[in-house]
Scaffold this active site. Sequence first.
Site, mmCIF file in Angstrom:
data_model
loop_
_atom_site.group_PDB
_atom_site.id
_atom_site.type_symbol
_atom_site.label_atom_id
_atom_site.label_comp_id
_atom_site.label_asym_id
_atom_site.label_seq_id
_atom_site.Cartn_x
_atom_site.Cartn_y
_atom_site.Cartn_z
ATOM 1 N N CYS A 150 124.650 -3.957 -7.239
ATOM 2 C CA CYS A 150 124.458 -2.459 -6.570
ATOM 3 C C CYS A 150 125.982 -1.993 -5.955
ATOM 4 O O CYS A 150 125.826 -0.860 -5.758
ATOM 5 C CB CYS A 150 123.752 -2.834 -5.119
ATOM 6 S SG CYS A 150 122.001 -3.580 -5.748
ATOM 7 N N HIS A 171 124.353 1.395 3.128
ATOM 8 C CA HIS A 171 123.541 0.991 1.957
ATOM 9 C C HIS A 171 122.199 1.104 2.313
ATOM 10 O O HIS A 171 121.328 1.332 1.135
ATOM 11 C CB HIS A 171 124.121 -0.401 1.745
ATOM 12 C CG HIS A 171 123.701 -1.313 0.515
ATOM 13 N ND1 HIS A 171 123.932 -0.591 -0.662
ATOM 14 C CD2 HIS A 171 122.858 -2.115 0.372
ATOM 15 C CE1 HIS A 171 123.379 -1.501 -1.727
ATOM 16 N NE2 HIS A 171 122.702 -2.362 -1.075
ATOM 17 N N GLU A 183 123.449 -4.856 7.743
ATOM 18 C CA GLU A 183 124.394 -3.739 7.815
ATOM 19 C C GLU A 183 124.609 -2.896 9.368
ATOM 20 O O GLU A 183 125.791 -2.619 9.552
ATOM 21 C CB GLU A 183 123.716 -2.723 6.670
ATOM 22 C CG GLU A 183 124.963 -1.751 6.680
ATOM 23 C CD GLU A 183 124.584 -0.677 5.673
ATOM 24 O OE1 GLU A 183 125.518 0.292 5.104
ATOM 25 O OE2 GLU A 183 123.475 -0.532 4.987
ATOM 26 N N LYS A 243 119.125 6.443 0.310
ATOM 27 C CA LYS A 243 118.197 5.921 -0.476
ATOM 28 C C LYS A 243 116.532 6.173 -0.127
ATOM 29 O O LYS A 243 115.657 6.064 -0.981
ATOM 30 C CB LYS A 243 118.199 4.323 -0.377
ATOM 31 C CG LYS A 243 119.657 4.118 -1.277
ATOM 32 C CD LYS A 243 119.763 2.638 -1.360
ATOM 33 C CE LYS A 243 120.761 1.900 -2.112
ATOM 34 N NZ LYS A 243 122.266 2.240 -1.200
ATOM 35 N N HIS A 266 116.856 3.494 -5.023
ATOM 36 C CA HIS A 266 118.058 2.569 -5.293
ATOM 37 C C HIS A 266 118.249 2.615 -6.790
ATOM 38 O O HIS A 266 117.506 1.903 -7.322
ATOM 39 C CB HIS A 266 117.668 1.407 -4.713
ATOM 40 C CG HIS A 266 118.992 0.098 -4.653
ATOM 41 N ND1 HIS A 266 120.042 0.745 -5.140
ATOM 42 C CD2 HIS A 266 119.066 -0.943 -3.991
ATOM 43 C CE1 HIS A 266 121.103 -0.205 -4.799
ATOM 44 N NE2 HIS A 266 120.397 -1.492 -4.410
ATOM 45 N N PHE A 275 123.932 -7.728 -4.175
ATOM 46 C CA PHE A 275 123.602 -9.247 -4.856
ATOM 47 C C PHE A 275 124.653 -9.979 -5.339
ATOM 48 O O PHE A 275 125.671 -9.364 -5.961
ATOM 49 C CB PHE A 275 122.252 -9.414 -5.564
ATOM 50 C CG PHE A 275 120.957 -9.158 -5.249
ATOM 51 C CD1 PHE A 275 120.833 -8.967 -3.677
ATOM 52 C CD2 PHE A 275 119.932 -9.313 -6.094
ATOM 53 C CE1 PHE A 275 119.568 -8.740 -3.407
ATOM 54 C CE2 PHE A 275 118.879 -8.876 -5.478
ATOM 55 C CZ PHE A 275 118.387 -8.769 -4.196
#
Length: 409
Positions: A159, A298, A309, A330, A335, A395
């Site tokens: 990502c 994010h 976050e 998002k 995403h 990830f």
Amino acid sequence: MKTAVAITGIGLISPLGNQVEAVFSRLMAGESGIRLLDAEVTGCKPAVVGAAEFDPAPWFTRLQLSGVDRVSQMAVAAATLALEDAALTLPAEREQVGVYVGCAMGGSSALDKGFHNFYAEKSRVSPLSVIASMANAPAGHISMRFGITGPSVNYSVACASSAIALGEAMRAIRHGEITHAIAGGAEAMLLPGIINAWQSMQVLASTAGEHPEQACRPYDKERSGLVLAEGAAFLILEGLDAALARGARIYATLDGYACRSDATHITKPDVGGQVRTMRAALADAGLSAGQIGYCNSHGTATQVGDVVECQALQSIWGEDTPGLQVSATKSMHGHLLGATGGLETAITALVLYHQQVPPTANCRQLDENCRVQHVLGKGVAAPDLQAAISNSFAFGGSNASLVLQRHQA
């Protein structure tokens, strides 16, 4: 002396549309581009996705399309739109131009079709499957389309892919390696096998009953997970002085970039890693936290990720600090995995250009563990906004942050 880097063009193929200003207007209104795919399409359970409306016909001939995956088709289209938006004629010396692309999954459709032909139909697999499915194919096609002979590279960092592509492109211009860059990302993986794999991880949002467009709910107490999406987003980067000399419109300047690793867990995010990344990006831009007025977070709407976050933001800016407005777009576009950083950096540039902040949509009851200054519901004016940060956390524990500033004309 480092060269200041300007963002002069934006090209989008997205779940919210393909016209830059129309996409931003929809974001400001809190409108969603997320929709439902039924079980016949997914091959398993229904799923909500951010699908892009895209016809490759204006960009490729039928013969060309035989070896070009959807991900490369959208990449070429978005890159072309970005160049048109920048009103840029590329320099004659094309070695001074770079193509920097973020793509995590590669040509998923070509790979999927190849597996189907081999396992299900027991038929010949096309030799074009290899070149169509490789992750750097979008970069190659953009380079060939415009005769670009400078760097042509792909970053596959889940990502964070296109955020890293943008940061590395900025560095190359800053240090005089190239004069211009087409940088961003593309992703096209809304296929049954991939959707089912993500469903198996139990991180996808529920279908939200009669309102699938509201399925992605970052920071909401009842959030159920992320929404997979597809698309492409590319930005034109060039030296600020050169952009001013040609009278270019400047959306923003790209001034800070950092990439750091959590080094803790392959999927679970880490507060310390995110804090290190944001602090390093701020230092690279030569700005303090107090000078940043907006964060495009994010914010994927997972239970763990949203809290981590917010804790990282609190560590730097302090809980409920009024100077930093936060939103997770998002919630409206989903995403896009490797392309997300490109899209969200484009949005952040538009935020600075228009001095308007889009909201986090669909958050009806804020999670008490996510206490920062969220913009919820509809967008708000931000007449004093001068600098912003965009976060992409992946990830594998790879984190990337980009810092942008409003250009003072």
